[in-house]
Each structure stands twice: as structure tokens, then as C-alpha cells.
Design an enzyme around this catalytic site. Structure first.
Site, PDB file in Angstrom:
ATOM      1  N   HIS A 100       0.047   1.580  -4.400  1.00 54.48           N
ATOM      2  CA  HIS A 100      -1.384   1.418  -4.120  1.00 54.48           C
ATOM      3  C   HIS A 100      -2.180   2.123  -5.211  1.00 54.48           C
ATOM      4  O   HIS A 100      -1.722   3.119  -5.783  1.00 54.48           O
ATOM      5  CB  HIS A 100      -1.743   2.036  -2.777  1.00 54.48           C
ATOM      6  CG  HIS A 100      -1.257   1.257  -1.602  1.00 54.48           C
ATOM      7  ND1 HIS A 100      -1.841   1.371  -0.362  1.00 54.48           N
ATOM      8  CD2 HIS A 100      -0.254   0.361  -1.459  1.00 54.48           C
ATOM      9  CE1 HIS A 100      -1.217   0.575   0.491  1.00 54.48           C
ATOM     10  NE2 HIS A 100      -0.242  -0.043  -0.159  1.00 54.48           N
TER      11      HIS A 100
ATOM     12  N   GLU B  20      -4.686   4.145  -5.133  1.00 49.98           N
ATOM     13  CA  GLU B  20      -4.945   5.577  -4.909  1.00 49.98           C
ATOM     14  C   GLU B  20      -3.733   6.430  -5.265  1.00 49.98           C
ATOM     15  O   GLU B  20      -3.863   7.470  -5.925  1.00 49.98           O
ATOM     16  CB  GLU B  20      -5.303   5.846  -3.434  1.00 49.98           C
ATOM     17  CG  GLU B  20      -6.525   5.115  -2.943  1.00 49.98           C
ATOM     18  CD  GLU B  20      -6.197   3.807  -2.222  1.00 49.98           C
ATOM     19  OE1 GLU B  20      -6.840   3.547  -1.188  1.00 49.98           O
ATOM     20  OE2 GLU B  20      -5.315   3.058  -2.681  1.00 49.98           O
TER      21      GLU B  20
ATOM     22  N   CYS C 104      -2.262   6.310   1.985  1.00 47.71           N
ATOM     23  CA  CYS C 104      -3.094   6.864   0.918  1.00 47.71           C
ATOM     24  C   CYS C 104      -3.936   8.035   1.423  1.00 47.71           C
ATOM     25  O   CYS C 104      -4.096   9.035   0.723  1.00 47.71           O
ATOM     26  CB  CYS C 104      -3.964   5.776   0.312  1.00 47.71           C
ATOM     27  SG  CYS C 104      -2.989   4.538  -0.576  1.00 47.71           S
TER      28      CYS C 104
ATOM     29  N   CYS D 162      -5.841   3.434   3.215  1.00 47.85           N
ATOM     30  CA  CYS D 162      -4.939   3.193   4.344  1.00 47.85           C
ATOM     31  C   CYS D 162      -4.349   4.532   4.810  1.00 47.85           C
ATOM     32  O   CYS D 162      -4.591   5.573   4.191  1.00 47.85           O
ATOM     33  CB  CYS D 162      -3.825   2.235   3.913  1.00 47.85           C
ATOM     34  SG  CYS D 162      -2.620   2.984   2.777  1.00 47.85           S
TER      35      CYS D 162
END
Length: 162
Positions: free
Chosen positions: A52, A54, A85, A82
Site C-alpha cells: 500500500h 502508506e 496502514c 485501512c
């Protein structure tokens, strides 16, 4: 004004993801007014569930500052983080998170749950939401609309061949 400028940079990262067929999410990390890390989703490209934007940006920032602690940094991300993260953000000790669009299916910075401001953890983050929300949301809406159209066309093409 500063938040808008940095979110624009996160949007540029999201566009990079979109170009390569990734969900268009971008993130940057700022320290002392300077971008020290930038990333976009690479989950499909790398076939890693943890790729992801992040997490990739946090990894870069850790290297840039030489520490796992990012206590003087701000994370800008185009979509609400999410649970995975959000957990990494708390563990990284990032004090401020600025995001664009809300995530009604996985957002853990206030939409479904708020992990970043959970007082039971030993670290909490200030959350600033809705920065360039419409532009961030439109990137995602357009991406998924095009994805659905491609799937539909593929299905039609397959049916015509049979």
C-alpha cells in the site's frame, strides 16, 4: 494552503499508480516542510498485500530519517488509511495524518473505526480529513468505472468468441 500543496503531490503519486493499472492511491511524508518519502500503490505490480502507498512511504521515510520513529512527520494520503496502514502509522509514531477521500469499506481514521485516535494505544495521531476530497475521490471513482467497463467488454468479447 500547505496541506493543499502536499495533497497535490500525493495525488500525483496516485496518478502514477493509475497509469500502471494500480488502484490510484498516493502518499507522501513531510518533515520540516520537505517531502522525505513518496509512494503509490504497488499491490498488483508486486503481488504483495502490504504494498500500500502508506506502508511504502513509511518504509522510505524510515530510511530517510534513520529511525523507525517518524515523530516529526506528517503523512498525506489520497484515501483514508485501512486498518493495516493505520496500525503502521500508529507504530511509526507519525503525529499527523492528512487524507483526501473517505473509505466507506475500509477506512480506519474515522469512517468505520478510528485507530489513529484510539486512546487505548500508546500513540494517537491528529487526523485531518477531506483535503482535496473531491479530486481524490474522483480518481478512484473513474478508475473503478473504467475497470468495470473493461471487465464487461472482456465478458462480451469472450461470449462472442464462443
Amino acid at each position: 494552503m500547505e496541506h493543499l500543496e502536499f495533497m497535490q503531490q500525493a495525488i500525483e503519486e496516485a496518478r502514477k499508480a493509475q497509469v500502471i493499472g494500480e488502484v490510484p492511491i498516493g502518499a507522501i511524508i513531510v518533515k520540516d516542510g520537505q517531502i522525505i518519502a513518496r509512494a503509490h500503490n504497488l499491490r498488483e505490480t508486486d503481488q504483495l498485500s502490504t504494498a500500500h502507498a502508506e506502508l511504502l512511504a513509511i518504509h522510505q521515510a524510515n530510511k530517510a530519517v534513520g529511525s523507525w520513529r517518524l515523530e516529526e512527520c506528517t503523512l498525506y494520503v489520497t484515501l483514508e488509511p485501512c486498518p493495516m496502514c493505520a496500525g503502521a502509522i500508529v507504530q511509526s509514531r507519525i503525529p499527523t495524518v492528512v487524507y483526501g477521500a473517505k473509505d466507506p469499506k475500509g477506512g480506519c481514521c474515522g469512517t468505520i473505526y478510528n485507530l489513529l485516535e484510539e486512546v487505548k494505544f500508546n500513540h494517537q495521531c491528529k487526523v485531518i480529513s477531506g483535503v482535496l476530497e473531491e479530486e481524490c475521490g474522483q480518481l478512484l471513482t473513474q478508475f473503478f468505472k473504467e475497470l468495470r467497463q473493461k471487465k464487461k467488454q472482456k465478458r462480451i468479447d469472450t461470449e462472442e468468441k464462443n
